[in-house]
Enzyme design. Structure first.
Site, PDB file in Angstrom:
ATOM      1  N   GLU A  77       4.028  -5.275   7.312  1.00  0.00           N
ATOM      2  CA  GLU A  77       3.334  -4.423   8.040  1.00  0.00           C
ATOM      3  C   GLU A  77       3.564  -4.114   9.567  1.00  0.00           C
ATOM      4  O   GLU A  77       3.522  -2.895   9.918  1.00  0.00           O
ATOM      5  CB  GLU A  77       1.933  -4.670   7.685  1.00  0.00           C
ATOM      6  N   GLY A 119       0.928  -5.200   1.140  1.00  0.00           N
ATOM      7  CA  GLY A 119      -0.170  -5.489   0.232  1.00  0.00           C
ATOM      8  C   GLY A 119       0.302  -5.900  -1.203  1.00  0.00           C
ATOM      9  O   GLY A 119      -0.527  -6.702  -1.897  1.00  0.00           O
ATOM     10  N   GLU A 169       0.155  -9.471  -0.605  1.00  0.00           N
ATOM     11  CA  GLU A 169      -1.187  -9.710  -0.752  1.00  0.00           C
ATOM     12  C   GLU A 169      -1.882  -9.922  -1.836  1.00  0.00           C
ATOM     13  O   GLU A 169      -2.877 -10.624  -2.172  1.00  0.00           O
ATOM     14  CB  GLU A 169      -2.023  -8.756   0.259  1.00  0.00           C
ATOM     15  N   ALA A 176       0.869  -1.316  -0.104  1.00  0.00           N
ATOM     16  CA  ALA A 176      -0.040   0.033   0.136  1.00  0.00           C
ATOM     17  C   ALA A 176       0.956   1.211  -0.104  1.00  0.00           C
ATOM     18  O   ALA A 176       2.126   1.289   0.728  1.00  0.00           O
ATOM     19  CB  ALA A 176      -0.667  -0.052   1.203  1.00  0.00           C
TER      20      ALA A 176
HETATM   21  N1  T1G Z   1       4.573   3.512   0.014  1.00  0.00           N
HETATM   22  C1  T1G Z   1       5.007   4.853  -0.182  1.00  0.00           C
HETATM   23  N2  T1G Z   1       6.253   5.000  -0.616  1.00  0.00           N
HETATM   24  C2  T1G Z   1       7.010   3.882  -0.717  1.00  0.00           C
HETATM   25  C3  T1G Z   1       6.737   2.848  -0.158  1.00  0.00           C
HETATM   26  C4  T1G Z   1       5.327   2.428   0.048  1.00  0.00           C
HETATM   27  N3  T1G Z   1       4.931   1.316   0.596  1.00  0.00           N
HETATM   28  N4  T1G Z   1       7.842   1.854  -0.240  1.00  0.00           N
HETATM   29  C5  T1G Z   1       8.828   2.806  -0.474  1.00  0.00           C
HETATM   30  N5  T1G Z   1       8.473   3.994  -0.907  1.00  0.00           N
HETATM   31  C6  T1G Z   1       9.126   5.069  -1.445  1.00  0.00           C
HETATM   32  C7  T1G Z   1      10.361   5.465  -0.360  1.00  0.00           C
HETATM   33  O1  T1G Z   1       9.826   6.351   0.451  1.00  0.00           O
HETATM   34  C8  T1G Z   1      11.375   5.813  -1.246  1.00  0.00           C
HETATM   35  O2  T1G Z   1      10.781   7.020  -1.634  1.00  0.00           O
HETATM   36  C9  T1G Z   1      11.286   5.097  -2.359  1.00  0.00           C
HETATM   37  O3  T1G Z   1       9.811   4.597  -2.458  1.00  0.00           O
HETATM   38  C10 T1G Z   1      12.353   3.982  -2.616  1.00  0.00           C
HETATM   39  O4  T1G Z   1      12.196   3.372  -1.238  1.00  0.00           O
HETATM   40  C11 T1G Z   1      -2.602  -3.413   2.997  1.00  0.00           C
HETATM   41  C12 T1G Z   1      -1.538  -1.901   4.506  1.00  0.00           C
HETATM   42  C13 T1G Z   1      10.343  -1.422  -0.878  1.00  0.00           C
HETATM   43  C14 T1G Z   1      12.303  -2.313   0.623  1.00  0.00           C
HETATM   44  O5  T1G Z   1       6.166  -1.732   4.632  1.00  0.00           O
HETATM   45  O6  T1G Z   1      10.528  -1.500   2.911  1.00  0.00           O
HETATM   46  O7  T1G Z   1       0.948  -2.751   2.444  1.00  0.00           O
HETATM   47  O8  T1G Z   1      12.564   8.589  -0.874  1.00  0.00           O
HETATM   48  O9  T1G Z   1      14.483   4.281  -0.354  1.00  0.00           O
HETATM   49  O10 T1G Z   1      15.849   0.934  -0.159  1.00  0.00           O
HETATM   50  O11 T1G Z   1      -1.700  -4.936   4.220  1.00  0.00           O
HETATM   51  O12 T1G Z   1      11.220   1.057   0.663  1.00  0.00           O
HETATM   52  O13 T1G Z   1      12.807   8.169  -3.235  1.00  0.00           O
HETATM   53  O14 T1G Z   1      10.873   9.707  -2.503  1.00  0.00           O
HETATM   54  O15 T1G Z   1      13.160   2.496   0.799  1.00  0.00           O
HETATM   55  O16 T1G Z   1      15.343   0.003  -2.280  1.00  0.00           O
HETATM   56  C15 T1G Z   1       3.711  -2.468   3.613  1.00  0.00           C
HETATM   57  C16 T1G Z   1       7.985  -0.430   2.760  1.00  0.00           C
HETATM   58  C17 T1G Z   1       2.884  -1.013   3.305  1.00  0.00           C
HETATM   59  C18 T1G Z   1       7.318  -1.568   2.295  1.00  0.00           C
HETATM   60  C19 T1G Z   1      12.658  -0.626  -1.176  1.00  0.00           C
HETATM   61  N6  T1G Z   1       5.027  -2.257   2.756  1.00  0.00           N
HETATM   62  N7  T1G Z   1       9.202  -0.036   1.886  1.00  0.00           N
HETATM   63  O17 T1G Z   1      13.821  -0.046  -0.083  1.00  0.00           O
HETATM   64  O18 T1G Z   1      14.230   2.112  -1.403  1.00  0.00           O
HETATM   65  S1  T1G Z   1       1.535  -1.069   4.068  1.00  0.00           S
HETATM   66  C20 T1G Z   1       6.158  -1.763   3.292  1.00  0.00           C
HETATM   67  C21 T1G Z   1      10.377  -0.652   2.053  1.00  0.00           C
HETATM   68  C22 T1G Z   1       0.470  -2.316   3.485  1.00  0.00           C
HETATM   69  C23 T1G Z   1      -1.282  -3.884   3.239  1.00  0.00           C
HETATM   70  C24 T1G Z   1      -0.670  -2.905   4.027  1.00  0.00           C
HETATM   71  C25 T1G Z   1      11.270  -0.219   0.898  1.00  0.00           C
HETATM   72  C26 T1G Z   1      11.744  -1.116   0.006  1.00  0.00           C
HETATM   73  P1  T1G Z   1      11.776   8.553  -1.940  1.00  0.00           P
HETATM   74  P2  T1G Z   1      13.711   3.100  -0.679  1.00  0.00           P
HETATM   75  P3  T1G Z   1      14.875   0.697  -1.196  1.00  0.00           P
END
Ligand code: T1G
Length: 702
Positions: free
Chosen positions: A125, A101, A104, A62
């Protein structure tokens, strides 16, 4: 623009999630996926569907930035349920990471094919204070089993494609292009007449679930890095998958998700996620400033820090030259590096070949000139200004033009060190935190003369070695240690007032700190702080507050390394209260005429937190820190401050309130005097209703 691209390959529709850089499932993607699935199901020419991602990711889940702005329909859960209900088989082509997500979505597909290179399939999450809210807690247990799903969801840790194949999460590892492989897989389904395989159709045999599994998991949570709520709800959601039919389980998942979504812990964890990434953005250094290429690193000093720093670079695959003045010291440092590499091999963290490569990448020498070809040279010698300036003079003479010269000093004036060279613009501070090969924080200190590209180089190197680089200006202790000094000073005051080291540490650890201050200082060595206090002009008040500690250092009580400091230590390094030492504090307090009392845990936490906040506000006001969230990132990644508490500045802004904080600090000033003078910035913001997040040189993280 967030969307889903559709490509038709004969009787297979390929749907590609597209939202750079990691295909976060923003509204456009959800809507696009729902529409493309409906169209594919309605199209008689289409017999099967493949879902994949654009670029390096399948999907990172998400769009976290939408959490605050609210999610427009269709919700992700709804899109996934619709996909799973598809009458035609849906195959996920996992081209890259699938997290949250994103995974998922893959779980809602009927089959999954993965590229062997995929290293992150997970439901993280919990790490941002929530739980998988689009069916993951109900589908994953049905696909890989309850125990494995419980571990994945409560830890939030991803698994590789290979591990996923072993667990039954992935049906086939692709040879060659993963989309081609998924289309082939889909064609096999069509030919064999094998229709959809829905996770939701599976029921879990409760009798097959190990007795007490969930209670044991709850009991094992301990100090989960996501705080007290999210892990607990994750367990409850997986438990629901066992005891409830699928639809009811989904409903229970949504209830448990809702309990977390608005919690201060989730808000803090999501703030921390973005704050860490925002730290890399330096307002006056845009993409046009190119970091210098760093292909080899030189390190001066093979002590604890020098060897830790060497390991950080060797672990990132960079060749390292390390120099010392004496053979014995050099041999000791090299031995420590090699032992660490070998223990990583022995524990299976790295392969034997990787271990050999890292050791081969290390070149020890007694000659400074061995560093003459290094692109980056990091000085990591004893914290004495005269020694450091002497070394930088030598480096200036031998380092190649364009080499970045970094000092690992944790307190000293980087400008003075830079002035010892003819190239101050190439000089930068790189303050690693011990153990330097483990701690994620790297304070990058920008001197007055530091050039933009030298600073950009240090920040790029930080990311390359898996560190979180945060820029600091030059002042005593930079950001982290300067705040730590204020915090530790308050601890000294409370010890003199009557609190014991165990009470102080216990209160702060119960609040969430990884390690209490007295235990931390015993681990770092009381002599380190003592030496710094000898080296620098400090206030009479601080000298008074530390008189006791300086006395026990003089008695040889340096902490763990001498078997005793604030605590006494047996062979197991376990801290034990030391009545003899506590009696000495009482005697010192009596000698100073300090009125005796026993601060309660709540006051201990409040005073320590407010000292951090007050010093942080001052640091922000002086422009030493670019933004409040940088200060929090430093405390979360370098000082064991719990991420589910957001950081000192986030606490001030979002939990305590700036006006309340300023008033409390003023109240303490009346009792304890000048060390509690309110930082003017706090006063200004308290009066104006302004925010710390808007106070720095750069705006708050997303
Ligand atoms: N949403 C929005 N922006 C995101 C994002 C996300 N989920 N993940 C990464 N970004 C942006 C980040 O801020 C950065 O932005 C750029 O992408 C590169 O990321 C329904 C509710 C995927 C392993 O927790 O762990 O799904 O600084 O610098 O080191 O159940 O990002 O370039 O402007 O970190 O290669 C669950 C979170 C969401 C994954 C990549 N997902 N992201 O790492 O690059 S909740 C997460 C990460 C959800 C559902 C629920 C890491 C990465 P900018 P980065 P990276």
């Amino acid at each position: 623009m967030a969307k889903v691209e559709v490509e038709t390959r004969g009787d297979v529709a390929v749907l590609k999630l597209s939202n750079s850089p990691v295909n976060a499932l923003a509204h456009g993607v959800r809507e696009g996926l729902q529409a493309a699935l409906a169209a594919a199901n309605a199209d008689p020419a289409i017999m099967a569907i493949v879902v994949t991602g654009e670029g390096r990711a399948f999907s990172a889940g998400a769009d976290i930035t939408e959490f605050r702005s609210g999610m427009k329909p269709p919700g992700l859960g709804q899109v996934i349920d619709g996909m799973e209900a598809s009458g035609k088989p849906v195959v996920a082509a996992l081209n890259g990471l699938a997290l949250g997500g994103g995974l998922e979505v893959a779980l809602g597909c009927h089959y999954r094919v993965a590229s062997p290179a995929v290293s992150q399939l997970g439901l993280p999450e919990v790490k941002i204070g929530i739980l998988p809210g689009a069916g993951g807690t109900q589908r994953l247990p049905r696909i890989i089993g309850v125990e494995a799903a419980l571990d994945m969801i409560v830890s939030g840790n991803p698994i590789t494609a290979a591990a996923a194949a072993r667990a039954g999460l992935v049906d086939r590892i692709a040879e060659g292009n993963v989309v081609d492989a998924a289309v082939t897989f889909a064609r096999e389904l069509i030919v064999s007449g094998t229709g959809p395989r829905r996770a939701s159709d599976k029921t879990i045999d409760a009798a097959a679930v190990p007795a007490g599994l969930f209670d044991k998991k709850r009991a094992s949570l301990g100090r989960h890095p996501s705080g007290p709520l999210a892990p607990k709800n994750c367990i409850a959601a997986v438990e629901a998958s066992v005891v409830l039919p699928f639809r009811d389980g989904l409903k229970r998942e949504r209830e448990l998700f809702a309990e977390l979504a608005g919690s201060p812990y989730a808000r803090a964890l999501q703030y921390a996620f973005f704050a860490e990434r925002q730290a890399a953005n330096i307002p006056d250094i845009g993409a046009e400033v190119k970091p210098r290429e760093v292909k080899s690193v030189g390190i001066v000093g093979a002590g604890t820090m020098g060897t830790g720093i060497a390991l950080a670079f060797l672990n990132a695959g960079l060749p390292v030259r390390i120099v010392e003045t004496a053979q014995a010291a050099l041999d000791k440092g090299v031995a420590r590096i090699r032992e660490t590499i070998e223990s990583n091999v022995a524990r299976g963290r790295i392969s034997a070949d990787e271990g050999k490569l890292r050791s081969a990448n290390l070149t020890p020498s007694l000659e400074f000139k061995a560093l003459s070809a290094s692109d980056l040279i990091i000085e990591a010698v004893f914290e004495k200004l005269a020694l450091k300036t002497q070394i930088f003079g030598k480096l200036d003479a031998i380092a190649k033009p364009g080499a970045v010269l970094a000092t690992n000093t944790s307190t000293l004036d980087v400008d003075t060190i830079a002035a010892a060279t003819k190239r101050p613009d190439d000089v930068v501070g790189m303050n690693f935190f011990s153990p330097a090969n483990v701690m994620r924080l790297l304070e990058v200190v920008r001197g007055k003369a530091t050039s933009k590209d030298a600073l950009a180089t240090a920040m790029a190197v930080a990311k390359r070695i898996g560190k979180v680089g945060v820029v600091s200006g030059v002042c005593f202790g930079f950001i982290g240690n300067r705040m730590l000094e204020a915090y530790l000073e308050e601890v000294q005051a409370m010890l003199l007032e009557g609190a014991t080291p165990s009470e102080v540490d216990g209160a702060l650890e119960a609040w969430g700190l990884a390690m209490g201050p007295n235990a931390m200082m015993d681990m770092a060595g009381l002599d380190v702080g003592h030496h710094i206090r000898q080296e620098h002009q400090i206030s009479d008040e601080r000298r008074r507050l530390y008189r006791f500690t300086d006395a026990i250092v003089g008695m040889g009580r340096h902490g763990q390394k001498t078997g005793g400091g604030y605590y006494k230590y047996g062979g197991d390094r376990k801290r034990q209260a030391d009545p003899e030492m506590e009696a000495m504090i009482r005697a010192e307090a009596a000698a100073q005429g300090v009125a005796q009392r026993r601060p309660e845990a709540e006051e201990i936490v409040e005073r320590c937190l407010l000292r951090l906040i007050n010093e942080g506000a001052q640091i922000l006001d002086e422009g030493i820190a670019m933004r409040a969230s940088d200060i929090d990132t430093i405390y979360l990644t370098g000082y064991g401050f719990p991420a589910w508490r957001g950081g000192p500045m986030w606490q001030a802004e979002n939990i305590i309130g700036l006006k309340v904080a300023a008033d409390k600090i003023r109240g303490y000033e009346k009792v304890h005097g000048a060390r509690w003078t309110v930082a003017p910035l706090l006063d200004r913001l308290a009066a104006s209703g302004g925010k710390l997040a808007d106070a720095g040189a750069e705006q708050k993280p997303a």
